[in-house]
Scaffold this motif. Structure first.
Motif, PDB file in Angstrom:
ATOM      1  N   ALA A 198     -66.241   3.159 -21.437  1.00 16.79           N
ATOM      2  CA  ALA A 198     -67.683   2.918 -21.629  1.00 16.79           C
ATOM      3  C   ALA A 198     -68.391   4.194 -22.078  1.00 16.79           C
ATOM      4  CB  ALA A 198     -68.301   2.413 -20.333  1.00 16.79           C
ATOM      5  N   SER A 199     -69.328   4.039 -23.003  1.00 19.11           N
ATOM      6  CA  SER A 199     -70.143   5.181 -23.444  1.00 19.11           C
ATOM      7  C   SER A 199     -71.634   4.906 -23.303  1.00 19.11           C
ATOM      8  CB  SER A 199     -69.820   5.549 -24.893  1.00 19.11           C
ATOM      9  OG  SER A 199     -70.135   4.476 -25.777  1.00 19.11           O
ATOM     10  N   ILE A 200     -71.979   3.692 -22.861  1.00 20.02           N
ATOM     11  CA  ILE A 200     -73.381   3.313 -22.646  1.00 20.02           C
ATOM     12  C   ILE A 200     -73.470   2.670 -21.268  1.00 20.02           C
ATOM     13  CG2 ILE A 200     -75.291   1.864 -23.446  1.00 20.02           C
ATOM     14  CD1 ILE A 200     -73.864   1.947 -26.257  1.00 20.02           C
ATOM     15  N   LEU A 201     -74.330   3.201 -20.419  1.00 20.49           N
ATOM     16  CA  LEU A 201     -74.515   2.652 -19.080  1.00 20.49           C
ATOM     17  C   LEU A 201     -75.841   1.912 -18.996  1.00 20.49           C
ATOM     18  CD1 LEU A 201     -73.348   5.608 -16.774  1.00 20.49           C
ATOM     19  CD2 LEU A 201     -71.998   3.693 -17.677  1.00 20.49           C
ATOM     20  N   VAL A 202     -75.834   0.759 -18.361  1.00 22.04           N
ATOM     21  CA  VAL A 202     -77.057  -0.007 -18.117  1.00 22.04           C
ATOM     22  C   VAL A 202     -77.209  -0.113 -16.604  1.00 22.04           C
ATOM     23  CG1 VAL A 202     -78.297  -2.154 -18.514  1.00 22.04           C
ATOM     24  CG2 VAL A 202     -76.674  -1.311 -20.243  1.00 22.04           C
ATOM     25  N   THR A 203     -78.307   0.403 -16.096  1.00 29.46           N
ATOM     26  CA  THR A 203     -78.476   0.463 -14.658  1.00 29.46           C
ATOM     27  C   THR A 203     -79.925   0.174 -14.281  1.00 29.46           C
ATOM     28  OG1 THR A 203     -78.019   1.863 -12.722  1.00 29.46           O
ATOM     29  CG2 THR A 203     -78.897   2.950 -14.687  1.00 29.46           C
ATOM     30  N   ARG A 204     -80.210   0.235 -13.002  1.00 32.45           N
ATOM     31  CA  ARG A 204     -81.538  -0.147 -12.540  1.00 32.45           C
ATOM     32  C   ARG A 204     -82.431   1.069 -12.322  1.00 32.45           C
ATOM     33  NH1 ARG A 204     -78.746  -4.932  -9.302  1.00 32.45           N
ATOM     34  NH2 ARG A 204     -79.113  -6.606 -10.823  1.00 32.45           N
ATOM     35  N   ARG A 205     -83.575   0.849 -11.759  1.00 34.36           N
ATOM     36  CA  ARG A 205     -84.658   1.837 -11.713  1.00 34.36           C
ATOM     37  C   ARG A 205     -84.284   3.142 -11.002  1.00 34.36           C
ATOM     38  NH1 ARG A 205     -89.144  -1.166  -8.113  1.00 34.36           N
ATOM     39  NH2 ARG A 205     -88.503  -2.871  -9.494  1.00 34.36           N
ATOM     40  N   ASN A 206     -84.998   4.207 -11.414  1.00 31.37           N
ATOM     41  CA  ASN A 206     -84.951   5.519 -10.759  1.00 31.37           C
ATOM     42  C   ASN A 206     -83.605   6.205 -10.922  1.00 31.37           C
ATOM     43  OD1 ASN A 206     -86.514   7.431  -9.420  1.00 31.37           O
ATOM     44  ND2 ASN A 206     -85.743   6.835  -7.412  1.00 31.37           N
ATOM     45  N   PHE A 207     -83.010   6.077 -12.085  1.00 34.01           N
ATOM     46  CA  PHE A 207     -81.741   6.740 -12.353  1.00 34.01           C
ATOM     47  C   PHE A 207     -81.967   8.235 -12.530  1.00 34.01           C
ATOM     48  CE2 PHE A 207     -78.218   8.268 -14.923  1.00 34.01           C
ATOM     49  CZ  PHE A 207     -77.121   7.599 -14.397  1.00 34.01           C
ATOM     50  N   GLY A 208     -81.119   9.057 -11.897  1.00 35.65           N
ATOM     51  CA  GLY A 208     -81.232  10.506 -12.049  1.00 35.65           C
ATOM     52  C   GLY A 208     -82.313  11.142 -11.209  1.00 35.65           C
ATOM     53  N   SER A 209     -82.725  10.460 -10.158  1.00 41.11           N
ATOM     54  CA  SER A 209     -83.698  11.070  -9.248  1.00 41.11           C
ATOM     55  C   SER A 209     -82.978  12.113  -8.399  1.00 41.11           C
ATOM     56  CB  SER A 209     -84.319   9.991  -8.356  1.00 41.11           C
ATOM     57  OG  SER A 209     -83.290   9.298  -7.647  1.00 41.11           O
ATOM     58  N   GLY A 210     -83.715  12.747  -7.485  1.00 38.93           N
ATOM     59  CA  GLY A 210     -83.086  13.726  -6.604  1.00 38.93           C
ATOM     60  C   GLY A 210     -83.254  15.139  -7.117  1.00 38.93           C
ATOM     61  N   SER A 211     -82.250  15.972  -6.886  1.00 40.58           N
ATOM     62  CA  SER A 211     -82.344  17.393  -7.236  1.00 40.58           C
ATOM     63  C   SER A 211     -82.370  17.570  -8.748  1.00 40.58           C
ATOM     64  CB  SER A 211     -81.162  18.161  -6.643  1.00 40.58           C
ATOM     65  OG  SER A 211     -79.957  17.773  -7.267  1.00 40.58           O
ATOM     66  N   SER A 212     -82.718  18.775  -9.171  1.00 41.97           N
ATOM     67  CA  SER A 212     -82.909  19.039 -10.600  1.00 41.97           C
ATOM     68  C   SER A 212     -81.630  19.492 -11.298  1.00 41.97           C
ATOM     69  CB  SER A 212     -83.989  20.108 -10.785  1.00 41.97           C
ATOM     70  OG  SER A 212     -83.600  21.329 -10.152  1.00 41.97           O
ATOM     71  N   ARG A 213     -80.487  19.389 -10.654  1.00 42.82           N
ATOM     72  CA  ARG A 213     -79.249  19.945 -11.208  1.00 42.82           C
ATOM     73  C   ARG A 213     -78.917  19.384 -12.592  1.00 42.82           C
ATOM     74  NH1 ARG A 213     -75.326  17.726  -6.485  1.00 42.82           N
ATOM     75  NH2 ARG A 213     -77.001  18.722  -5.324  1.00 42.82           N
ATOM     76  N   GLU A 214     -78.833  20.279 -13.566  1.00 41.40           N
ATOM     77  CA  GLU A 214     -78.473  19.883 -14.925  1.00 41.40           C
ATOM     78  C   GLU A 214     -77.013  19.441 -14.999  1.00 41.40           C
ATOM     79  OE1 GLU A 214     -79.434  21.398 -19.470  1.00 41.40           O
ATOM     80  OE2 GLU A 214     -79.471  22.833 -17.810  1.00 41.40           O
ATOM     81  N   ALA A 215     -76.231  19.844 -14.000  1.00 38.99           N
ATOM     82  CA  ALA A 215     -74.821  19.455 -13.967  1.00 38.99           C
ATOM     83  C   ALA A 215     -74.651  17.941 -13.938  1.00 38.99           C
ATOM     84  CB  ALA A 215     -74.137  20.082 -12.753  1.00 38.99           C
ATOM     85  N   ALA A 216     -75.649  17.215 -13.445  1.00 39.54           N
ATOM     86  CA  ALA A 216     -75.567  15.754 -13.450  1.00 39.54           C
ATOM     87  C   ALA A 216     -75.480  15.225 -14.879  1.00 39.54           C
ATOM     88  CB  ALA A 216     -76.782  15.163 -12.733  1.00 39.54           C
ATOM     89  N   VAL A 217     -76.235  15.840 -15.774  1.00 36.49           N
ATOM     90  CA  VAL A 217     -76.179  15.463 -17.186  1.00 36.49           C
ATOM     91  C   VAL A 217     -74.852  15.905 -17.793  1.00 36.49           C
ATOM     92  CG1 VAL A 217     -77.215  15.825 -19.456  1.00 36.49           C
ATOM     93  CG2 VAL A 217     -78.680  15.494 -17.459  1.00 36.49           C
ATOM     94  N   TYR A 218     -74.406  17.118 -17.440  1.00 38.98           N
ATOM     95  CA  TYR A 218     -73.113  17.588 -17.955  1.00 38.98           C
ATOM     96  C   TYR A 218     -72.002  16.599 -17.604  1.00 38.98           C
ATOM     97  CZ  TYR A 218     -75.350  22.248 -18.248  1.00 38.98           C
ATOM     98  OH  TYR A 218     -76.175  23.314 -18.516  1.00 38.98           O
ATOM     99  N   ALA A 219     -72.020  16.086 -16.376  1.00 33.02           N
ATOM    100  CA  ALA A 219     -70.973  15.165 -15.944  1.00 33.02           C
ATOM    101  C   ALA A 219     -70.959  13.906 -16.812  1.00 33.02           C
ATOM    102  CB  ALA A 219     -71.163  14.805 -14.475  1.00 33.02           C
ATOM    103  N   LEU A 220     -72.139  13.363 -17.093  1.00 33.94           N
ATOM    104  CA  LEU A 220     -72.234  12.174 -17.944  1.00 33.94           C
ATOM    105  C   LEU A 220     -71.749  12.471 -19.361  1.00 33.94           C
ATOM    106  CD1 LEU A 220     -75.691  11.016 -16.627  1.00 33.94           C
ATOM    107  CD2 LEU A 220     -73.674   9.529 -16.654  1.00 33.94           C
ATOM    108  N   VAL A 221     -72.246  13.557 -19.936  1.00 31.51           N
ATOM    109  CA  VAL A 221     -71.897  13.903 -21.317  1.00 31.51           C
ATOM    110  C   VAL A 221     -70.406  14.221 -21.431  1.00 31.51           C
ATOM    111  CG1 VAL A 221     -72.268  15.609 -23.141  1.00 31.51           C
ATOM    112  CG2 VAL A 221     -74.222  14.672 -21.906  1.00 31.51           C
ATOM    113  N   ASP A 222     -69.881  14.991 -20.487  1.00 33.28           N
ATOM    114  CA  ASP A 222     -68.464  15.362 -20.548  1.00 33.28           C
ATOM    115  C   ASP A 222     -67.558  14.146 -20.353  1.00 33.28           C
ATOM    116  OD1 ASP A 222     -69.343  17.922 -20.912  1.00 33.28           O
ATOM    117  OD2 ASP A 222     -68.736  18.671 -18.948  1.00 33.28           O
ATOM    118  N   TYR A 223     -68.038  13.159 -19.625  1.00 38.14           N
ATOM    119  CA  TYR A 223     -67.264  11.930 -19.443  1.00 38.14           C
ATOM    120  C   TYR A 223     -67.216  11.117 -20.740  1.00 38.14           C
ATOM    121  CZ  TYR A 223     -65.532   7.623 -17.318  1.00 38.14           C
ATOM    122  OH  TYR A 223     -64.779   6.516 -17.003  1.00 38.14           O
TER     123      TYR A 223
END
Length: 201
Positions: free
Chosen positions: A66-91
């Motif tokens: 999968a390269s496109i995720l469909v999910t529900r509200r408030n995705f990516g809330s919480g701490s400001s860690r940019e590593a969360a984006v890195y994990a998605l992109v690197d995957y």
């Protein structure tokens, strides 16, 4: 970072609310050098059990392409860690479609070429139902501002500035540099009008 305007890939439903950055990449993996990639740690505690075994019914484990995720509200809330984006992109994730996103996450996403597409909640539910427990081919069109699945076009919201950055592959510095001529003209006019304020004058 290369830009893009159209992405066609396999869409996958993660029908959960409030997937936060701590879930996207647990803090214990953030000491790993960025050069090694963070994709293996994406949603680690959902994908693996306490002994490191694969959770078989976790959607990403069943459909790792999968390269496109469909999910529900408030995705990516919480701490400001940019590593969360890195994990998605690197995957290999190129777009996340949800009714709402954490503000800092969304900004970080755009700066790393990941689309945070805000879509009306009712349409998100239509997409989730259409994807079911499997994957389907989905087309994301930045210029048009639409997600296409089968014969159905669904609009999404995206700040025009963010659209420009994604299409051109720009981060904040690149965006500023695109206005170099205007910045230079302002500087020169300001210096001419207020020469006394400049060092050395």
């Amino acid at each position: 970072m290369s830009g893009w305007s159209i992405h066609e890939g396999m869409g996958l439903a993660l029908p959960m609310e409030n997937i936060d950055t701590d879930q996207l990449i647990p803090a214990r993996f953030m000491s790993v050098p960025r050069s090694q990639g963070y994709g293996a740690y994406l949603l680690y505690d959902m994908r693996f059990d306490g002994d490191g075994g694969i959770v078989p019914d976790m959607p990403l484990n069943r459909h790792p392409d999968a390269s496109i995720l469909v999910t529900r509200r408030n995705f990516g809330s919480g701490s400001s860690r940019e590593a969360a984006v890195y994990a998605l992109v690197d995957y290999g994730i190129r777009a996340v479609i949800a009714p709402s996103f954490g503000d800092i996450f969304a900004s970080n996403a755009v700066n790393n070429g990941l689309l945070p597409a805000r879509m009306d909640e009712d349409l998100v539910e239509v997409l989730i139902a259409a994807l079911g427990d499997g994957t389907r081919k989905v087309r994301v069109d930045l210029e048009k501002g639409a997600v296409v699945i089968g014969d159905v076009d669904m609009p999404f919201e995206l700040d025009p500035l963010w659209r420009t950055k994604l299409i051109n592959g720009w981060d904040d510095i690149d965006m500023t540099a695109s206005h170099a001529d205007a910045i230079t003209a302002f500087r020169d006019a300001r210096r001419a009008a207020h020469s006394w304020a400049w060092p050395g004058n």
